[in-house]
Motif scaffolding. Structure first.
Motif, PDB file in Angstrom:
ATOM      1  N   UNK A  24      35.865  33.416  52.245  1.00  0.00           N
ATOM      2  CA  UNK A  24      35.821  34.632  53.059  1.00  0.00           C
ATOM      3  C   UNK A  24      37.220  35.051  53.484  1.00  0.00           C
ATOM      4  N   UNK A  25      38.039  34.085  53.873  1.00  0.00           N
ATOM      5  CA  UNK A  25      39.406  34.392  54.301  1.00  0.00           C
ATOM      6  C   UNK A  25      40.248  34.894  53.128  1.00  0.00           C
ATOM      7  N   UNK A  26      40.138  34.213  51.991  1.00  0.00           N
ATOM      8  CA  UNK A  26      40.904  34.637  50.818  1.00  0.00           C
ATOM      9  C   UNK A  26      40.428  35.980  50.286  1.00  0.00           C
ATOM     10  N   UNK A  27      39.128  36.213  50.369  1.00  0.00           N
ATOM     11  CA  UNK A  27      38.619  37.482  49.846  1.00  0.00           C
ATOM     12  C   UNK A  27      39.115  38.653  50.687  1.00  0.00           C
ATOM     13  N   UNK A  28      39.200  38.470  51.998  1.00  0.00           N
ATOM     14  CA  UNK A  28      39.743  39.540  52.849  1.00  0.00           C
ATOM     15  C   UNK A  28      41.189  39.839  52.464  1.00  0.00           C
ATOM     16  N   UNK A  29      41.977  38.786  52.229  1.00  0.00           N
ATOM     17  CA  UNK A  29      43.363  38.988  51.805  1.00  0.00           C
ATOM     18  C   UNK A  29      43.424  39.628  50.421  1.00  0.00           C
ATOM     19  N   UNK A  30      42.548  39.177  49.521  1.00  0.00           N
ATOM     20  CA  UNK A  30      42.549  39.703  48.165  1.00  0.00           C
ATOM     21  C   UNK A  30      42.185  41.186  48.151  1.00  0.00           C
ATOM     22  N   UNK A  31      41.239  41.588  48.982  1.00  0.00           N
ATOM     23  CA  UNK A  31      40.862  43.003  49.045  1.00  0.00           C
ATOM     24  C   UNK A  31      42.048  43.842  49.509  1.00  0.00           C
ATOM     25  N   UNK A  32      42.825  43.307  50.436  1.00  0.00           N
ATOM     26  CA  UNK A  32      44.022  44.025  50.896  1.00  0.00           C
ATOM     27  C   UNK A  32      45.032  44.176  49.761  1.00  0.00           C
ATOM     28  N   UNK A  33      45.161  43.146  48.930  1.00  0.00           N
ATOM     29  CA  UNK A  33      46.075  43.220  47.783  1.00  0.00           C
ATOM     30  C   UNK A  33      45.571  44.235  46.768  1.00  0.00           C
ATOM     31  N   UNK A  34      44.293  44.181  46.444  1.00  0.00           N
ATOM     32  CA  UNK A  34      43.720  45.075  45.429  1.00  0.00           C
ATOM     33  C   UNK A  34      43.868  46.531  45.842  1.00  0.00           C
ATOM     34  N   UNK A  35      43.764  46.779  47.142  1.00  0.00           N
ATOM     35  CA  UNK A  35      43.848  48.167  47.631  1.00  0.00           C
ATOM     36  C   UNK A  35      45.223  48.786  47.394  1.00  0.00           C
ATOM     37  N   UNK A  36      46.223  47.999  47.092  1.00  0.00           N
ATOM     38  CA  UNK A  36      47.565  48.541  46.853  1.00  0.00           C
ATOM     39  C   UNK A  36      47.690  49.207  45.485  1.00  0.00           C
ATOM     40  N   UNK A  37      46.765  48.939  44.582  1.00  0.00           N
ATOM     41  CA  UNK A  37      46.946  49.339  43.189  1.00  0.00           C
ATOM     42  C   UNK A  37      45.852  50.304  42.733  1.00  0.00           C
ATOM     43  N   UNK A  38      46.223  51.319  41.922  1.00  0.00           N
ATOM     44  CA  UNK A  38      45.203  52.232  41.387  1.00  0.00           C
ATOM     45  C   UNK A  38      44.297  51.544  40.370  1.00  0.00           C
ATOM     46  N   UNK A  39      44.810  50.531  39.691  1.00  0.00           N
ATOM     47  CA  UNK A  39      44.019  49.752  38.735  1.00  0.00           C
ATOM     48  C   UNK A  39      43.943  48.325  39.268  1.00  0.00           C
ATOM     49  N   UNK A  40      42.744  47.848  39.535  1.00  0.00           N
ATOM     50  CA  UNK A  40      42.601  46.560  40.221  1.00  0.00           C
ATOM     51  C   UNK A  40      43.230  45.407  39.450  1.00  0.00           C
ATOM     52  N   UNK A  41      43.231  45.464  38.115  1.00  0.00           N
ATOM     53  CA  UNK A  41      43.765  44.331  37.371  1.00  0.00           C
ATOM     54  C   UNK A  41      45.269  44.170  37.598  1.00  0.00           C
ATOM     55  N   UNK A  42      45.928  45.212  38.093  1.00  0.00           N
ATOM     56  CA  UNK A  42      47.352  45.110  38.407  1.00  0.00           C
ATOM     57  C   UNK A  42      47.606  44.166  39.576  1.00  0.00           C
ATOM     58  N   UNK A  43      46.556  43.833  40.306  1.00  0.00           N
ATOM     59  CA  UNK A  43      46.688  42.942  41.462  1.00  0.00           C
ATOM     60  C   UNK A  43      46.699  41.471  41.069  1.00  0.00           C
TER      61      UNK A  43
END
Length: 247
Positions: A24-43
């Protein structure tokens, strides 16, 4: 396997899941990272740093976590994790000590530093001391040729090293004594470094301000290109006093 027999091996079991609270903690951080990119795989690159900050290396669990959140196959994630040397594939130390053994550093003493550290620590390349403090590895280039030979600890610079200064450095790391890079931010553990590389703020007081820019030896070439004349020598010969020599 007995003589004359061929073992085809057993299929690898699925990677274990993170505990629910960790996921749960890592997923919250990961969602914040993914939100930085227009294409999720860039994260993927920062997310690999994120999972590395959790366990100190990129585990099968971490790669499966990245694949699940990014809609990738584990083969795609593994291909990236094994390509870049900054991602550790096995447990490693709190401090990654990398000795540059590329041409200039090697000629200036990097090879000697690496050989003496191996003997001093009792480990080989990409091996960790029994106490889990130091992982030693040779690096092809630390991108700091002006300061050769260079040692890096968790990607912070320790310039103009000698075998003796490098041995003192690792002894201090193992003993828990304060260690200050030649330039750049204060030293932190490899897990903490991995989280910063994942793109999260370095919250240590004064750390960001201390990161600074290029060292003076790197900037002298820029000054010369602009037609400026340096006022004094930037790097003094080994063993010579820096008190005004060459001014």
């Amino acid at each position: 396997m007995t003589d004359g027999q061929i073992s085809l091996g057993m299929p690898q079991l699925p990677a274990p899941e993170y505990p629910a609270d960790v996921r749960a903690r890592l997923e919250a951080d990961a969602r914040a990272i993914i939100a930085r990119y227009p294409d999720s795989r860039s994260a993927l690159l920062p997310m690999l740093h994120l999972v590395q900050s959790e366990e100190g290396h990129v585990t099968r669990t971490g790669m499966q976590f990245c694949a699940d959140l990014l809609g990738l196959t584990t083969a795609e994630v593994t291909a990236v994790a094994t390509f870049y040397t900054m991602y550790r594939r096995k447990p490693s130390g709190d401090y990654q000590v990398g000795v540059c053994t590329n041409t200039l550093c090697a000629v200036m003493g990097g090879d000697a530093i690496f050989e003496e550290l191996k003997e001093h620590l009792g480990v080989g390349n990409d091996e960790t001391t029994p106490d889990g403090k130091v992982t030693l590895e040779h690096i092809e280039c630390n991108a700091a040729c002006d300061f050769a030979p260079v040692v890096m600890v968790n990607w912070e610079f320790f310039d103009n090293q000698t075998p003796e200064s490098a041995k003192r450095l690792v002894d201090d790391l193992i003993a828990g004594r304060p260690v200050s890079p030649t330039r750049g931010a204060p030293l932190c553990t490899f897990k903490e470094t991995a989280r910063i590389l994942a793109g999260f703020p370095d919250e240590r007081e004064g750390a960001v301000e201390a990161s600074g820019g290029a060292g003076p030896a790197s900037l002298v070439g820029l000054r010369l290109a602009k037609g400026e004349t340096p006022h004094h020598k930037i790097v003094h010969p080994r063993g010579a006093s820096a008190s005004g020599e060459g001014e």
